[in-house]
Design an enzyme around this catalytic site. Structure first.
Site, PDB file in Angstrom:
ATOM      1  N   HIS A 101      -7.963  -6.123   0.918  1.00  0.00           N
ATOM      2  CA  HIS A 101      -7.113  -5.909  -0.261  1.00  0.00           C
ATOM      3  C   HIS A 101      -6.118  -7.068  -0.282  1.00  0.00           C
ATOM      4  O   HIS A 101      -5.702  -7.550   0.781  1.00  0.00           O
ATOM      5  CB  HIS A 101      -6.265  -4.650  -0.162  1.00  0.00           C
ATOM      6  CG  HIS A 101      -7.012  -3.361  -0.034  1.00  0.00           C
ATOM      7  ND1 HIS A 101      -7.466  -2.884   1.167  1.00  0.00           N
ATOM      8  CD2 HIS A 101      -7.333  -2.419  -0.960  1.00  0.00           C
ATOM      9  CE1 HIS A 101      -8.053  -1.712   0.977  1.00  0.00           C
ATOM     10  NE2 HIS A 101      -7.994  -1.400  -0.301  1.00  0.00           N
ATOM     11  N   ASP A 104      -3.300  -6.582   2.063  1.00  0.00           N
ATOM     12  CA  ASP A 104      -3.603  -6.571   3.505  1.00  0.00           C
ATOM     13  C   ASP A 104      -3.353  -7.955   4.093  1.00  0.00           C
ATOM     14  O   ASP A 104      -2.860  -8.088   5.210  1.00  0.00           O
ATOM     15  CB  ASP A 104      -5.092  -6.313   3.800  1.00  0.00           C
ATOM     16  CG  ASP A 104      -5.615  -5.024   3.245  1.00  0.00           C
ATOM     17  OD1 ASP A 104      -4.822  -4.111   3.030  1.00  0.00           O
ATOM     18  OD2 ASP A 104      -6.844  -4.952   3.026  1.00  0.00           O
TER      19      ASP A 104
HETATM   20  C1  XLS Z   1      -9.852   4.663   0.598  1.00  0.00           C
HETATM   21  C2  XLS Z   1     -10.854   3.671   0.263  1.00  0.00           C
HETATM   22  C3  XLS Z   1     -10.412   2.238   0.375  1.00  0.00           C
HETATM   23  C4  XLS Z   1     -11.369   1.359  -0.368  1.00  0.00           C
HETATM   24  C5  XLS Z   1     -10.829   0.033  -0.742  1.00  0.00           C
HETATM   25  O1  XLS Z   1     -10.134   5.821   0.801  1.00  0.00           O
HETATM   26  O2  XLS Z   1     -11.991   3.892   1.049  1.00  0.00           O
HETATM   27  O3  XLS Z   1     -10.294   1.871   1.710  1.00  0.00           O
HETATM   28  O4  XLS Z   1     -12.531   1.165   0.344  1.00  0.00           O
HETATM   29  O5  XLS Z   1      -9.735   0.129  -1.588  1.00  0.00           O
END
Ligand code: XLS
Ligand code: NI
Ligand code: NI
Length: 441
Positions: A101, A104
């Protein structure tokens, strides 16, 4: 200079008999199968948010995981050092891909412009690290759920200025993904849902979400991003009711708004089970629509009703999933992304290695077993036989849409009473057991 000196070299493949916890038992990334390496078949990816931003915090207490590179006073310098550690990990665990993300990899600034500047710096750094290591980007995405501004959603926020902010953030995240050669771009609807209908206009929120996705499609064209767009369904958490509930509701949503040609699905195991489905069910529903895109590889806990994001070593579940993935022709530009995190007491960097070794070994083994099941053909042949009455005669005309009730009534009146045939579920479960049972004792 190594940031992870306690695991000095890449994880070796030592074969099924090895008892070395820091070795692969089933995943030999260089093994050639049908002209491609196992690594190219499985396309493993590391999720930056869990592996390098996860601290072990939960609603009852703060983080437990302390990494040595998380020190200093300048957040951008820390972010760069963290990214150096991440790429050292990617290389040592021998994963060909990573995912992130925007927030991140780069710290949020005090304004959108400053956040963008931070992201630019980290994208440049990531580009250099990708070049140096050969690790590639499976997908990028934007975090539209952590900052309090998104507490009532992003594209579905009742306030248009938040919609605009989210649009700006996704625009930038798409550009970062393009810059890093990302093969896909993921939309998980973070807080796109509602807590109560008392304050919610459901129809307008869904219209807004669709408008947002159309804008993303347009922007991809404008900047020349040719990666695959992926919707990641999840039924609940954080909101009580998420709009992208499961693959079936996602398909209906995309078709309602004329978006179906631009999106496939990123299916997460734990989200499937939260929706009351099996992992394999979600894969089959997406594959049936030609919309199987990628996998967020993890697992829930059958006793807990939330997204525990655990590493998955359930060979039976993974084998059945791989059978469906292989029958669908594979994941194309997608991959197997470990959207999974360490348990709160697993605080050592070695734990991060053990976790991914297990996840990769389990998928590699499941892949091999699934190939054997498909090559042997018994399962497929059973299912084919079960529907054989549609291959000829009036059955074939039913499938072709070339027969109606009147003619079928004539056929039913003129034929002997149909005889029921066993579904043979227990026989088939035993068949799967014969493939997945361990053979070394
Ligand atoms: C959350 C999601 C997230 C997505 C990416 O539950 O799995 O991690 O994979 O935004
Ligand atoms: Ni996910
Ligand atoms: Ni999840």
């Amino acid at each position: 200079m190594s940031l992870i000196p306690s695991v000095p070299s890449p994880i070796p493949y030592e074969g099924p008999a090895s008892l070395n916890p820091l070795a692969f038992k089933f995943y030999d990334p260089t093994e050639m199968i049908d002209g491609r390496t196992l690594s190219e078949h499985l396309r493993f990816s590391i999720a930056y948010w869990h592996a390098f931003r996860g601290t072990g915090s939960d609603p009852f207490g703060p983080g437990t995981i302390v990494r040595p590179w998380e020190s200093g006073s300048d957040p951008v310098s820390i972010a760069k050092k963290r990214m150096d550690a991440a790429f050292e990990f990617f290389e040592k665990i021998r994963a060909p891909f990573w995912c992130f993300h925007d927030r991140d990899i780069a710290p949020e600034g005090s304004s959108l412009a400053e956040s963008n500047k931070h992201l630019d710096a980290l994208v440049a750094h990531g580009g250099e690290l990708q070049k140096a290591t050969g690790v590639k980007l499976l997908w990028g995405t934007a975090n539209l759920f952590s900052n309090p501004r998104y507490m009532c959603g992003a594209a579905t926020n009742p306030d248009a200025s938040i919609f605009a902010y989210a649009a700006a953030q996704v625009k930038k995240a798409m550009e970062a993904t393009l810059e890093l050669g990302g093969e896909n771009y993921v939309f998980w609807g973070g807080r796109e849902g509602y807590e109560t209908l008392l304050n919610t206009n459901l129809k307008r929120e869904q219209d807004h979400l669709a408008a947002f996705l159309h804008m993303a499609v347009d922007h991809a064209k404008a900047i020349g991003f040719r990666g695959q767009f992926l919707i990641e369904p999840k039924p609940k958490e954080p909101t009580k009711h998420q709009y992208d509930f499961d693959v079936a509701s996602g398909i209906a949503f995309l078709r309602t708004y004329g978006l179906e040609g631009h999106f496939k699905f990123n299916i997460e195991t734990n989200h499937a089970t939260l929706a009351g489905h099996t992992f394999q069910h979600e894969i089959e529903v997406a594959a049936a629509a030609g919309m199987l895109g990628s996998i967020d590889a993890n697992s829930g806990d059958p006793l807990l009703g939330w997204d525990t994001d655990q590493f998955n070593t359930d060979i039976r579940e993974l084998t059945l999933a791989m059978v469906s993935i292989l029958k669908a022709g594979g994941l194309g530009s997608g991959g197997l992304n470990f959207d999974a995190k360490l348990r709160r007491p697993s605080i050592d960097i070695e734990d991060l290695f053990y976790a991914h070794i297990g996840g990769m070994d389990a998928y590699a083994l499941a892949f091999k077993i699934a190939r054997k099941i498909l090559a042997d053909g018994t399962l497929d042949e059973f299912v084919r036989q079960r529907y054989a009455s549609y291959d000829t005669g009036f059955g074939q005309r039913i499938e072709a849409g070339a027969i109606g009730f009147r003619e079928l009534e004539e056929i039913a009146l003129g034929a002997p009473e149909p005889q029921p045939a066993s579904g043979r579920q227990e026989y088939l479960e035993n068949l799967i057991l014969s493939y997945t049972a361990p053979r070394h004792f």
